[in-house]
Scaffold this active site. Structure first.
Site, PDB file in Angstrom:
ATOM      1  N   HIS A  98      94.105  85.795  46.544  1.00  0.00           N
ATOM      2  CA  HIS A  98      95.416  85.466  45.958  1.00  0.00           C
ATOM      3  C   HIS A  98      95.464  86.062  44.555  1.00  0.00           C
ATOM      4  CE1 HIS A  98      96.225  82.327  49.037  1.00  0.00           C
ATOM      5  NE2 HIS A  98      94.896  82.226  49.023  1.00  0.00           N
ATOM      6  N   HIS A 119      88.529  81.200  55.510  1.00  0.00           N
ATOM      7  CA  HIS A 119      87.785  80.250  54.663  1.00  0.00           C
ATOM      8  C   HIS A 119      87.257  79.042  55.441  1.00  0.00           C
ATOM      9  CE1 HIS A 119      91.788  78.546  54.675  1.00  0.00           C
ATOM     10  NE2 HIS A 119      92.242  79.370  53.771  1.00  0.00           N
ATOM     11  N   LEU A 133      91.501  74.151  49.081  1.00  0.00           N
ATOM     12  CA  LEU A 133      91.778  73.782  50.466  1.00  0.00           C
ATOM     13  C   LEU A 133      91.407  74.919  51.396  1.00  0.00           C
ATOM     14  CD1 LEU A 133      95.183  71.904  50.089  1.00  0.00           C
ATOM     15  CD2 LEU A 133      92.980  70.919  50.752  1.00  0.00           C
TER      16      LEU A 133
HETATM   17  O1  DOR Z   1      92.739  76.246  47.678  1.00  0.00           O
HETATM   18  C1  DOR Z   1      93.618  76.972  48.105  1.00  0.00           C
HETATM   19  N1  DOR Z   1      94.431  77.660  47.277  1.00  0.00           N
HETATM   20  N2  DOR Z   1      93.768  77.082  49.430  1.00  0.00           N
HETATM   21  C2  DOR Z   1      94.794  77.751  49.957  1.00  0.00           C
HETATM   22  O2  DOR Z   1      94.905  77.786  51.143  1.00  0.00           O
HETATM   23  C3  DOR Z   1      95.831  78.383  49.093  1.00  0.00           C
HETATM   24  C4  DOR Z   1      95.308  78.671  47.768  1.00  0.00           C
HETATM   25  C5  DOR Z   1      96.380  78.996  46.762  1.00  0.00           C
HETATM   26  O3  DOR Z   1      97.242  79.828  47.060  1.00  0.00           O
HETATM   27  O4  DOR Z   1      96.358  78.445  45.668  1.00  0.00           O
HETATM   28 ZN    ZN Z   2      93.814  81.481  50.603  1.00  0.00          ZN
END
Ligand code: DOR
Ligand code: ZN
Length: 350
Positions: free
Chosen positions: A18, A176, A225
């Site tokens: 990301h 993940h 997550l």
């Molecule tokens: O921890 C996470 N952050 N899990 C995700 O699936 C999305 C991500 C985010 O875009 O911040």
């Molecule tokens: Zn992700």
């Protein structure tokens, strides 16, 4: 005298990243581009990247924000919705989009436009089977009655297995993964009868169990997550990542959030690991006495899965400790990396 250890590996790729958008791009991109040749750029922007045109425009913004002379290649992914059409899937394939991403609606950051029922996506999924474009899954069910620590395991039974049976030609990456159930499912998946399967594993899920979120108090920078799980799950993930099984490959899921949105009464999910991803993975592999397997996991298996050439340049890591800074600039704010203020045991030296 202490032993000097250096390892040279084929330059790695990050198959799950990301980097957000706009003013954040110039601050964040250099961290990834200094270690990785390519990265799959997650499409959970606001609004999400749901069409080829949006992905092309996003890619152009990323390229414009790269450090001068950088050879880094962003690989684009579209966000699957209830309304994704078969023709958009075909167009995606023609334009070099590498995958679609399934976010079950409500599962995580910016997932409210996600899929409410996979059966609504049948036409898109059939088109994906036909043109060989993979589906990347955020593998968690979202029902509030399901315990947060069970959401991944329940996803396998309720969503993933039925999906593979309904669409036996679908290539899937279980993103993940965080549990022994997911590692076992991917390892044992029958890819002769059903579609090819891969899985990405993050550095935090290899290095930490859920205690890390609660050590001496609540530690929001360890909250992501799917959430960190028990030690037995961490061990199963280390075993999978270091096994040399080509179904398991590197995906950091580095997910930057402005400091104040994590250090908050309702903090966002995501660990920022882009700056030190390879040192973190090297530490996890060294702890498992498996440094010789790092190159396959980080630099070969993902490229092979996506049918892309392996990189030819190199990355050199040295056993040399260095400090993780407390924070990095992120637009007009800052982002706190995983293990801020602590020492890493590996450094990138070339
Ligand atoms: O921890 C996470 N952050 N899990 C995700 O699936 C999305 C991500 C985010 O875009 O911040
Ligand atoms: Zn992700």
């Amino acid at each position: 005298m202490s032993e000097i250890k250096t390892i040279e590996i084929t330059k790695p790729d990050d198959w799950h990243l990301h980097i957000r958008d706009g003013e954040f791009l110039p601050d964040l991109l250099g961290h990834t581009a200094s270690q990785f040749s390519r990265a799959i750029i997650m499409p959970n922007l606001r609004p999400p990247v749901t069409t080829v045109d949006l992905a092309n425009a996003y890619k152009a913004r990323i390229k414009a924000a790269l450090p001068k002379g950088s050879q880094f290649e962003p690989l684009m992914v579209l966000y699957l919705t209830d309304n994704t059409s078969a023709s958009e899937v075909k167009k995606a394939k023609e334009h070099g989009v590498v995958a679609f991403k399934l976010y079950p609606a409500g599962a995580t950051t910016n997932s409210d436009a996600g899929v409410t029922d996979l059966k609504k996506c049948s036409a898109a999924l059939e088109a994906m089977e036909a043109c060989g474009i993979p589906l990347l899954v955020h593998g968690e069910v979202t029902g509030i009655e399901i315990d947060i620590f069970d959401r991944e395991a329940v996803f396998i039974d309720q969503v993933l297995e039925p999906l593979r049976i309904r669409h036996p030609g679908l290539k899937i990456v279980f993103e993940h993964i965080t549990t022994k159930q997911a590692a076992q499912y991917v390892k044992e998946a029958d890819t002769a009868r059903y579609g090819v399967m891969g899985a990405t594993i993050t550095p935090q899920h290899l290095l930490f169990n859920r205690n890390a979120i609660f050590t001496g108090g609540i530690r929001p920078h360890y909250y992501c997550l799917p959430v960190l799980k028990r030690e037995e799950h961490r061990q199963a993930l280390v075993e999978a990542a270091t096994s040399g099984n080509s179904r398991f490959f590197l995906g950091t899921d580095s997910a930057p959030h402005i400091k104040g949105t994590k250090e908050n009464a309702c903090g966002c999910a995501g660990c920022y690991t882009a700056w030190h991803a390879m040192p973190l993975y090297a530490e996890a592999f060294e702890n498992a006495n498996a440094l010789e397997r790092l190159q396959g996991f980080a630099s070969e298996f993902g490229a092979d899965f996506y049918g892309l050439p392996r990189n030819t340049s190199k990355l050199i890591l040295k056993k040399e400790s260095h400090l993780v800074p407390d924070e990095f600039p992120m637009g007009s704010g800052t982002v706190v990396p995983l293990r801020a203020g602590e020492m890493l045991t590996w450094s990138i030296v070339g």
